[in-house]
Design a protein around this motif. Structure first.
Motif, PDB file in Angstrom:
ATOM      1  N   UNK A   1       0.837  -1.205   0.000  1.00  0.00           N
ATOM      2  CA  UNK A   1       0.000   0.000   0.000  1.00  0.00           C
ATOM      3  C   UNK A   1       0.869   1.251   0.000  1.00  0.00           C
ATOM      4  N   UNK A   2       0.491   2.221  -0.803  1.00  0.00           N
ATOM      5  CA  UNK A   2       1.152   3.522  -0.798  1.00  0.00           C
ATOM      6  C   UNK A   2       0.068   4.594  -0.803  1.00  0.00           C
ATOM      7  N   UNK A   3       0.293   5.664  -0.065  1.00  0.00           N
ATOM      8  CA  UNK A   3      -0.779   6.627   0.188  1.00  0.00           C
ATOM      9  C   UNK A   3      -1.351   7.254  -1.079  1.00  0.00           C
TER      10      UNK A   3
ATOM     11  N   UNK B   1       1.657  14.440   4.106  1.00  0.00           N
ATOM     12  CA  UNK B   1       2.954  14.194   4.730  1.00  0.00           C
ATOM     13  C   UNK B   1       3.817  15.458   4.823  1.00  0.00           C
ATOM     14  N   UNK B   2       3.188  16.607   4.880  1.00  0.00           N
ATOM     15  CA  UNK B   2       3.892  17.851   5.172  1.00  0.00           C
ATOM     16  C   UNK B   2       3.259  18.465   6.429  1.00  0.00           C
ATOM     17  N   UNK B   3       3.985  18.391   7.561  1.00  0.00           N
ATOM     18  CA  UNK B   3       3.480  18.910   8.843  1.00  0.00           C
ATOM     19  C   UNK B   3       2.051  18.410   9.079  1.00  0.00           C
ATOM     20  N   UNK B   4       1.849  17.120   8.824  1.00  0.00           N
ATOM     21  CA  UNK B   4       0.518  16.529   8.953  1.00  0.00           C
ATOM     22  C   UNK B   4       0.291  16.124  10.406  1.00  0.00           C
TER      23      UNK B   4
ATOM     24  N   UNK C   1       3.928   4.716   8.298  1.00  0.00           N
ATOM     25  CA  UNK C   1       3.114   3.531   8.581  1.00  0.00           C
ATOM     26  C   UNK C   1       3.148   3.158  10.060  1.00  0.00           C
ATOM     27  N   UNK C   2       4.191   3.600  10.762  1.00  0.00           N
ATOM     28  CA  UNK C   2       4.294   3.298  12.186  1.00  0.00           C
ATOM     29  C   UNK C   2       3.248   4.041  13.008  1.00  0.00           C
TER      30      UNK C   2
END
Length: 420
Positions: A36-38, A287-290, A411-412
Motif C-alpha cells: 500500500x502507498x498513500x 505528509x507535510x506537517x501533517x 506507517x508506524x
C-alpha cells in the motif's frame, strides 16, 4: 481512444498524472508493487485499476507511460510489441503542457505547487500535477502547473513560460557531484524559461527575473511583523506597494513558499483579497506537517529527509508548540545518508529524543549497513527505533512525536494508535 497503461502508477508524480488523465476523459490503468502507498487512495476512489506487475498487463493498442525508475519486464514487452511508449516527464511535455508554470527547488516545491494551484483552481482553468500524488484538470485548461523535479535533470525536458525556484541545495548525491553541479542544472532550467521567479538568496542569471525573500533588495521583500503559535503577520513590498497578509503557517520556510506563490499570482494580476482567502483555507500536501492528535498527544508526520528540511520542520514545530520533541527518523537512501552524515547528526541533535529507523533504500543503490550504525553513533543518545522503546513517551503529553522521512516511517503511526 487507446487505453493508457502506466508502469509504476503509484509513484507520486505518476499517480498525479493518472488523476489528470482521468479528468481529461482517458481510460487509465496501471501496475505497481502490491504494498500500500498513500497515493493509491485517489486512484481507487476513481475506479482506476491497479495491477501487480505482470507481462500479461501489456497488450496491443495501449499507450505506455513508464515511471522514471522502471525498465522492467512490462516495459520490455511493450518495446517488443512496438507500442507507443513515453517516460513520465516526456508525456507531460509532449501531451499535457500548455502555458507551463514549473515549480522546482531542493525543498518546498510540492507545497508551493499546491499553493499556486489552490489559488488558481477556482477562477482559472488549470491542469495541476503535484508531487504528493495530487492531480486534476479541466478539459480546456489554460495553465499547466507542474512540480518539476531536478533529480537526474528530469526538469530539463521542460521549457516553462514561468519557472519558479524555491531554493538550491546539494541533494541527490547519487546523481549530482556537488553544489556546483546542482547549480549548473538549475541555471539551465532557468535559461529555458521565459520568466524566472526565484528566492533572492540564490544567484541564477536571467533577463526576466523576479526575486523574493527577506532582504530589502529583493523585488518581493517580506518583513515579518509578528510570529507566534497562530502563524505570521507579514508585510510585503512589491512595486512600491505594501501588501499585508496573515499566514496560518509555521516556520520561515513556509513564508518563503508563500512569497514564491505571491510573486507568481501578482504577475498574472490576482488580488490580495483572493490570495488571502485561499491561504486561509489552504491545506498542506500529504505528509507535510501533517498533525494528528490521539488522546491529547500530538503526532506529526512529515516528509522531511534532508538536513535543511529537518531544521525547518523543527523550527516550525517549536513555533507552534511548547513541547519536547521526540523524533523517529527514517533516513532516505544510502547515498544521501553517506554524503550528509555530519549534517544529519547535527540537526537531529536539536531534538530532545531521537530514534533512528533502518535506512530506506533505493533499488538503484548499493547497500551499506554500516551507515545506520554510524549515524546512531554520531547522534547524541540516539536509539534504534522500536515501538517498545517509544512506549516510554507515549501518553506523556509533555512530548510531541514526529515521524519523519521520505520512506515508509509514517506507517508506524497506525501501529502507534493501538498503544495510546
Amino acid at each position: 481512444m487507446k487505453e493508457i497503461f502506466m508502469i509504476g502508477i503509484k509513484g507520486a508524480g505518476m499517480s498525479a498524472l493518472a488523476n489528470v488523465l482521468y479528468d481529461l476523459g482517458y481510460k487509465i490503468s496501471g501496475s505497481d508493487y502490491s504494498d500500500y502507498f498513500y497515493t493509491e487512495k485517489s486512484l481507487v476512489n476513481k475506479g482506476i485499476q491497479i495491477y501487480n506487475f505482470s507481462i500479461d498487463n501489456i497488450k496491443e493498442n495501449q499507450i505506455i507511460i513508464k515511471g522514471n525508475a522502471f525498465k522492467n519486464d512490462e516495459y520490455k514487452k511493450a518495446l517488443n510489441l512496438n507500442l507507443e511508449i513515453y517516460g513520465y516527464n516526456e508525456f507531460i511535455e509532449k501531451k499535457i503542457v500548455k502555458n507551463l508554470i514549473a515549480i522546482s527547488g531542493t525543498h518546498g516545491k510540492t507545497t508551493t505547487t499546491k499553493m499556486i494551484s489552490t489559488i488558481l483552481k477556482e477562477e482559472y482553468s488549470i491542469c495541476s500535477i503535484i508531487g504528493d500524488g495530487t492531480g486534476y484538470a479541466k478539459k480546456n485548461y489554460m495553465y499547466t502547473i507542474l512540480e518539476a523535479c531536478e533529480y537526474k535533470d528530469h526538469f530539463l525536458i521542460h521549457f516553462p513560460k514561468t519557472a519558479i525556484i524555491t531554493n538550491i541545495e546539494f541533494d541527490h548525491p547519487d546523481y549530482f557531484n556537488d553544489l556546483t553541479s546542482t547549480y549548473k542544472s538549475f541555471q539551465k532550467f532557468a535559461s529555458q524559461s521565459e520568466k524566472l521567479i526565484i528566492n533572492g538568496r540564490y544567484n541564477i542569471d536571467h533577463t526576466n527575473k523576479i526575486t523574493f525573500g527577506f532582504e530589502d533588495e529583493d523585488d518581493v521583500y517580506c518583513k515579518i511583523i509578528e510570529k507566534d503559535s497562530k502563524g505570521y503577520k507579514i508585510e510585503i513590498k512589491y512595486l512600491e506597494i505594501i501588501h499585508e497578509y496573515q499566514l496560518p503557517f509555521y516556520g520561515d520556510y513556509m513564508v518563503l513558499n508563500f512569497l514564491a506563490t505571491f510573486s507568481f499570482c501578482k504577475s498574472i494580476g490576482i488580488s490580495d483579497k483572493k490570495i488571502q482567502k485561499e491561504i486561509d483555507n489552504y491545506k498542506l500536501p500529504d505528509r507535510r506537517f501533517q498533525e494528528t492528535e490521539i488522546n491529547g498527544q500530538i503526532i506529526i508526520d512529515d516528509y522531511a529527509h534532508h538536513p535543511s528540511e529537518i531544521k525547518s520542520l523543527f523550527d516550525g514545530v517549536k513555533q507552534k508548540y511548547n513541547k519536547k520533541i521526540v523524533v523517529i527518523f527514517q533516513p532516505h537512501t544510502y547515498t544521501r545518508t553517506k554524503s550528509l552524515l555530519n549534517e544529519f547528526s547535527d540537526v537531529l541533535n536539536l531534538a530532545d529524543v531521537v530514534f533512528i529507523d533502518k535506512i530506506f533504500s533505493s533499488v538503484r543503490e548499493n547497500i551499506d549497513e554500516t551507515l545506520f550504525l554510524k549515524l546512531l553513533k554520531k547522534t547524541n543518545g540516539a536509539k534504534k527505533y522500536s515501538l517498545i522503546d517509544l512506549n516510554v513517551y507515549i501518553g506523556n503529553l509533555d512530548y510531541l512525536l514526529i515521524f519523519m522521512g521520505a520512506g515508509t516511517i509514517n506507517e508506524e503511526i497506525e501501529k502507534l494508535r493501538e498503544n495510546i
